[in-house]
Motif scaffolding. Sequence first.
Motif, PDB file in Angstrom:
ATOM      1  N   ALA A 546       0.835  -1.203   0.000  1.00  0.00           N
ATOM      2  CA  ALA A 546       0.000   0.000   0.000  1.00  0.00           C
ATOM      3  C   ALA A 546       0.871   1.255   0.000  1.00  0.00           C
ATOM      4  CB  ALA A 546      -0.932   0.000   1.201  1.00  0.00           C
ATOM      5  N   HIS A 547       1.964   1.238   0.758  1.00  0.00           N
ATOM      6  CA  HIS A 547       2.867   2.399   0.787  1.00  0.00           C
ATOM      7  C   HIS A 547       3.537   2.592  -0.575  1.00  0.00           C
ATOM      8  CE1 HIS A 547       2.273   3.257   4.982  1.00  0.00           C
ATOM      9  NE2 HIS A 547       2.640   2.022   5.343  1.00  0.00           N
ATOM     10  N   LEU A 576       3.232  14.800   4.612  1.00  0.00           N
ATOM     11  CA  LEU A 576       3.193  13.645   3.727  1.00  0.00           C
ATOM     12  C   LEU A 576       2.832  12.378   4.494  1.00  0.00           C
ATOM     13  CD1 LEU A 576       3.656  12.507   0.890  1.00  0.00           C
ATOM     14  CD2 LEU A 576       6.079  12.216   1.486  1.00  0.00           C
ATOM     15  N   GLU A 577       3.389  12.204   5.701  1.00  0.00           N
ATOM     16  CA  GLU A 577       3.085  11.020   6.498  1.00  0.00           C
ATOM     17  C   GLU A 577       1.633  11.029   6.970  1.00  0.00           C
ATOM     18  OE1 GLU A 577       4.958   8.307   6.736  1.00  0.00           O
ATOM     19  OE2 GLU A 577       6.184   9.446   5.311  1.00  0.00           O
ATOM     20  N   THR A 578       1.129  12.232   7.273  1.00  0.00           N
ATOM     21  CA  THR A 578      -0.293  12.320   7.650  1.00  0.00           C
ATOM     22  C   THR A 578      -1.174  11.901   6.485  1.00  0.00           C
ATOM     23  OG1 THR A 578       0.156  14.128   9.212  1.00  0.00           O
ATOM     24  CG2 THR A 578      -2.111  13.885   8.422  1.00  0.00           C
ATOM     25  N   LEU A 579      -0.833  12.424   5.300  1.00  0.00           N
ATOM     26  CA  LEU A 579      -1.595  12.069   4.094  1.00  0.00           C
ATOM     27  C   LEU A 579      -1.485  10.570   3.801  1.00  0.00           C
ATOM     28  CD1 LEU A 579      -3.240  13.021   1.620  1.00  0.00           C
ATOM     29  CD2 LEU A 579      -1.057  13.436   0.446  1.00  0.00           C
ATOM     30  N   ARG A 580      -0.311  10.025   3.979  1.00  0.00           N
ATOM     31  CA  ARG A 580      -0.097   8.596   3.738  1.00  0.00           C
ATOM     32  C   ARG A 580      -0.973   7.762   4.680  1.00  0.00           C
ATOM     33  NH1 ARG A 580       4.383   5.940   1.729  1.00  0.00           N
ATOM     34  NH2 ARG A 580       5.633   7.854   1.926  1.00  0.00           N
ATOM     35  N   GLY A 581      -1.021   8.168   5.947  1.00  0.00           N
ATOM     36  CA  GLY A 581      -1.840   7.423   6.911  1.00  0.00           C
ATOM     37  C   GLY A 581      -3.316   7.458   6.547  1.00  0.00           C
ATOM     38  N   TRP A 582      -3.809   8.643   6.133  1.00  0.00           N
ATOM     39  CA  TRP A 582      -5.223   8.733   5.743  1.00  0.00           C
ATOM     40  C   TRP A 582      -5.536   7.827   4.537  1.00  0.00           C
ATOM     41  CZ3 TRP A 582      -5.767  14.799   5.766  1.00  0.00           C
ATOM     42  CH2 TRP A 582      -5.735  15.256   7.103  1.00  0.00           C
ATOM     43  N   THR A 584      -3.990   5.125   3.409  1.00  0.00           N
ATOM     44  CA  THR A 584      -3.730   3.679   3.514  1.00  0.00           C
ATOM     45  C   THR A 584      -4.378   3.056   4.744  1.00  0.00           C
ATOM     46  OG1 THR A 584      -1.638   4.133   4.680  1.00  0.00           O
ATOM     47  CG2 THR A 584      -1.538   3.866   2.273  1.00  0.00           C
ATOM     48  N   GLU A 585      -5.284   3.780   5.394  1.00  0.00           N
ATOM     49  CA  GLU A 585      -5.889   3.233   6.608  1.00  0.00           C
ATOM     50  C   GLU A 585      -6.978   2.200   6.282  1.00  0.00           C
ATOM     51  OE1 GLU A 585      -7.578   6.426   8.796  1.00  0.00           O
ATOM     52  OE2 GLU A 585      -8.873   7.127   7.162  1.00  0.00           O
ATOM     53  N   GLU A 586      -7.553   2.261   5.074  1.00  0.00           N
ATOM     54  CA  GLU A 586      -8.605   1.311   4.684  1.00  0.00           C
ATOM     55  C   GLU A 586      -8.186   0.654   3.377  1.00  0.00           C
ATOM     56  OE1 GLU A 586     -13.397   1.147   3.742  1.00  0.00           O
ATOM     57  OE2 GLU A 586     -12.442   3.038   4.285  1.00  0.00           O
ATOM     58  N   LEU A 587      -7.764  -0.624   3.446  1.00  0.00           N
ATOM     59  CA  LEU A 587      -7.190  -1.299   2.288  1.00  0.00           C
ATOM     60  C   LEU A 587      -8.157  -2.259   1.602  1.00  0.00           C
ATOM     61  CD1 LEU A 587      -3.617  -2.092   3.645  1.00  0.00           C
ATOM     62  CD2 LEU A 587      -4.384  -0.133   2.285  1.00  0.00           C
ATOM     63  N   ALA A 588      -9.395  -2.329   2.092  1.00  0.00           N
ATOM     64  CA  ALA A 588     -10.343  -3.267   1.486  1.00  0.00           C
ATOM     65  C   ALA A 588     -10.633  -2.915   0.032  1.00  0.00           C
ATOM     66  CB  ALA A 588     -11.643  -3.284   2.286  1.00  0.00           C
ATOM     67  N   LYS A 589     -10.473  -1.628  -0.341  1.00  0.00           N
ATOM     68  CA  LYS A 589     -10.748  -1.207  -1.716  1.00  0.00           C
ATOM     69  C   LYS A 589      -9.506  -1.256  -2.602  1.00  0.00           C
ATOM     70  CE  LYS A 589     -14.569   1.818  -0.359  1.00  0.00           C
ATOM     71  NZ  LYS A 589     -15.079   3.221  -0.350  1.00  0.00           N
ATOM     72  N   MET A 596      -8.502   6.933  -4.813  1.00  0.00           N
ATOM     73  CA  MET A 596      -9.678   7.749  -4.504  1.00  0.00           C
ATOM     74  C   MET A 596      -9.433   8.601  -3.258  1.00  0.00           C
ATOM     75  SD  MET A 596     -12.951   5.311  -5.408  1.00  0.00           S
ATOM     76  CE  MET A 596     -12.469   3.999  -4.260  1.00  0.00           C
ATOM     77  N   ALA A 597      -8.742   8.011  -2.268  1.00  0.00           N
ATOM     78  CA  ALA A 597      -8.432   8.776  -1.062  1.00  0.00           C
ATOM     79  C   ALA A 597      -7.477   9.926  -1.390  1.00  0.00           C
ATOM     80  CB  ALA A 597      -7.824   7.855  -0.009  1.00  0.00           C
ATOM     81  N   LEU A 598      -6.478   9.675  -2.228  1.00  0.00           N
ATOM     82  CA  LEU A 598      -5.557  10.748  -2.629  1.00  0.00           C
ATOM     83  C   LEU A 598      -6.308  11.878  -3.333  1.00  0.00           C
ATOM     84  CD1 LEU A 598      -2.270   9.046  -3.912  1.00  0.00           C
ATOM     85  CD2 LEU A 598      -2.419  11.033  -2.394  1.00  0.00           C
ATOM     86  N   GLU A 599      -7.280  11.510  -4.143  1.00  0.00           N
ATOM     87  CA  GLU A 599      -8.053  12.534  -4.848  1.00  0.00           C
ATOM     88  C   GLU A 599      -8.855  13.386  -3.867  1.00  0.00           C
ATOM     89  OE1 GLU A 599     -11.602  11.619  -7.518  1.00  0.00           O
ATOM     90  OE2 GLU A 599     -10.018  12.021  -8.983  1.00  0.00           O
TER      91      GLU A 599
END
Length: 638
Positions: A546-547, A576-582, A584-589, A596-599
């Motif tokens: 995911a990372h 950047l680490e805060t954004l990364r955590g948001w 990659t916190e839900e990997l089911a998708k 989509m989260a990055l967008e």
Amino acid sequence: MSIESPTLGGRLQGWPPFIRELDATLSVHSQYVLSGNLYDSFLAPPLDTAGPARLLPLRGLLWETLRSSGASCMIVYDPVDGLQVYPEPGDEIGDDAARSAAALLGKIKADEKPSLEALTRHLAAVARPKENIRAAFVIDSASRIARTPTDLEPSERDFFRFCAKLSRSARPVRVTGPRPKPLYNPIVWLVERPGDLPPWLTTDNETIREITIPRPHLGDRQETARLLARAFGVSDVGSDEVAAAACDAFAEQADGLTLQSMIEVTRLAKERNVDLADLPDAVRTYKLGVLDNPWSRGHLRRRVLEGEKRVPERVIGQPQAVTKTLDILKRAVLGLSGAQATRSGSRPRGVLFFAGPTGTGKTELAKAITELVFGDESAYLRFDMSEFSGEGSGDRLIGSPPGYVGHEAGGELTNAVREDPFRVMLFDEIEKAHPRILDKFLQILEDGRLTDGRGNTVHFSESILIFTSNLGMYVPGHDLTTRDASPYGSASRVQNITPGMAYDEVEQRIKSAVAEHFTDVLNRPELLNRFGDNIVVFDFIAGEAAHKIFDLQFANICRRVSDEHRLVLAVKGEALETLRGWCTEELAKGGRGIGMALESYFVNPLARALFDRELIPDEKITVSGIRREGSIVHLELQ
């Protein structure tokens, strides 16, 4: 009414079965309707029993048969050329045939225009002859006589009514010769399909016999291949093991072709200076209409070996799926797909069934395979099978049948393969397709060919077919941990696999769900068997993968900003680490969920911030902070 067994067994041994059927029933049927493989060549025993078999067109085969029963001529009519006498004058037999035809029909005018009125007279003269003259009347291209068999003009309706009456009032003819008993002068209709004549003409009419001419079977093709080997200087295939093996391979590769097509393949091979052993390559050229074969390129094996490093960098976090896919691809490159079958040459080069969670790289791996084999992702063709859930939606794939709107356009799938047979075709979410459409795939997977709505055969022998499915993500009415029946009934769905589950467990559950769907829900176990062990299961995206996906997609965003606006975009480490955590916190998708989260968390607030700012080329913009206020994300720019 019984047919004498000596007639069926004692005459015309070794001739095509449909010809023997016609010959054996000349004493009880006055008319015949022949349909099917009309334009082929046919194997016939030699005139000299010691010589080789012959390849004859249908007219020649009919004449040889009728002549053996005592016929002195065969009169052929078609709506374009009118009347012709077979065989043509020029030798003793042809001159006798012309005299017999003239005695039956009167003087035949060479420039007489075809008409139903004249045809009516000719048929009556042959079927009810005034003299004991054995003859036959063949109506070629009979499918073109009427506009449509169910919508006849008055003159056409009168003509077919007369033919129906003539079939019952025809008179047998007794002549001296090999068949002394009375035989009819047969009228033979040649039609492309049985339904091309008015149905009431043949219904409950025992005097008219319908016979279907089949396409050649393997034995016919093998014998034809041995005859054609003489074009390569091999006169006795039986004493040459190498030539015999080449002929057998030629016959197997010609599966689906007519004997006439095998003749054309031989001619093509001679023009290209192809040896007998390389005839399968000529068959491919004939079927596909292309000379260049990407699968035979020497560098392809090197590209696939390089792909063992490149593909995992593109499809992240799926080592098992990538390895199995590349193994199947290597098998395809070597031409070993389906090698365990007796005949596998016409099947698709490769078949893959990608199953597993959404957003895990199934489509991306299909694109990677396309680029790896064909060097260009444009050879990748995708069909969203959710658009083919209706019973009639299959017409989009193969084209509408004759008489329906859009018949001339053909089908999206068949047109694409005919244009370029070297493709990777992705059928996304195959479980959503209508079961009748799945039957089409059964034919493709088994025979490697499909006939479109216009009657043209399309070959898939050089294609890679990939099916994707989300089957197994959910199962009806079971709790994942207790496996007890759901209180909501069988219509409810519960999750069958979850992130963090061992891959072996994910694979076992996914494959079981796929098997259950095709066997119990669709009742298509034969389709599941065609997929065999080519089911490739994708795993959930794990933390490390995911990372990597986040870094890759984040770099794409920065590159797009630079390309579009010539800005240098940077994000400080804590933001950047805060954004990364948001993200990659839900990997089911899967990876799609990360995008989509990055967008939502980065692209949207970045666009909002840049839109109100005066942009200066080559300016460096740094995101120093990021925060969420409810559902709104704000960026701090420097």
